[in-house]
Design a protein around this motif. Sequence first.
Motif, short mmCIF file in Angstrom:
data_model
loop_
_atom_site.label_atom_id
_atom_site.label_comp_id
_atom_site.label_asym_id
_atom_site.label_seq_id
_atom_site.Cartn_x
_atom_site.Cartn_y
_atom_site.Cartn_z
N UNK A 61 33.02 36.07 39.78
CA UNK A 61 32.93 37.11 40.80
C UNK A 61 32.98 36.55 42.22
N UNK A 62 32.83 35.25 42.37
CA UNK A 62 32.74 34.65 43.69
C UNK A 62 34.03 33.86 43.97
N UNK A 63 35.10 34.56 44.24
CA UNK A 63 36.39 33.90 44.44
C UNK A 63 36.54 33.45 45.89
N UNK A 64 37.48 32.55 46.10
CA UNK A 64 37.80 32.08 47.44
C UNK A 64 38.70 33.08 48.14
N UNK A 118 41.90 23.57 40.51
CA UNK A 118 42.81 23.88 39.40
C UNK A 118 42.23 24.93 38.46
N UNK A 119 40.91 24.93 38.30
CA UNK A 119 40.29 25.85 37.35
C UNK A 119 39.64 27.04 38.02
N UNK A 120 39.51 27.02 39.34
CA UNK A 120 38.84 28.11 40.04
C UNK A 120 39.78 29.31 40.14
N UNK A 121 39.28 30.53 39.91
CA UNK A 121 40.16 31.71 39.93
C UNK A 121 40.77 31.96 41.31
N UNK A 122 41.99 32.44 41.31
CA UNK A 122 42.69 32.78 42.55
C UNK A 122 42.23 34.15 43.05
N UNK A 123 42.34 34.39 44.36
CA UNK A 123 41.93 35.70 44.88
C UNK A 123 42.82 36.81 44.33
N UNK A 124 42.22 37.96 44.12
CA UNK A 124 42.99 39.13 43.64
C UNK A 124 43.71 39.75 44.80
#
Length: 125
Positions: A61-64, A118-124
């Motif tokens: 839930x805490x994306x960049x 590499x593993x962190x989710x991209x922003x929607x």
Amino acid sequence: MPWWATAPRWPAPGGCTTPPTGSTRPGRSRALRRAEGLAARARQELSSAGLRPLPLRYPQTDTLTAQERKAAEMTARGQAAAVVAKALHLTEQGVRQLLSSVYRKVGTDAAGLAEALETFPRPRR
């Protein structure tokens, strides 16, 4: 007496190997439920002592933000803060603050940033 002194111990003295029972949520391991309970109790104790516990952070839930990701990617490629600042139209201090937020969200430091991105989710979008 501190709360941890009265917490139930497992395995119990005397060799009992059956873990304590409690409410179960489907898909959750017993150890994770116990850890969550312990964390909740610790947060409650901090609050009752007048301290403000930090909010929990979850990568799901805490994306960049787009700007944080761009700064992080440029930094991971080895570009200096001055170059990143110029590209993003920020001051160097602004870039340092942005990267501080990135390190906190991703849970790493500058050394592990490239691998963590590499593993962190991209922003929607």
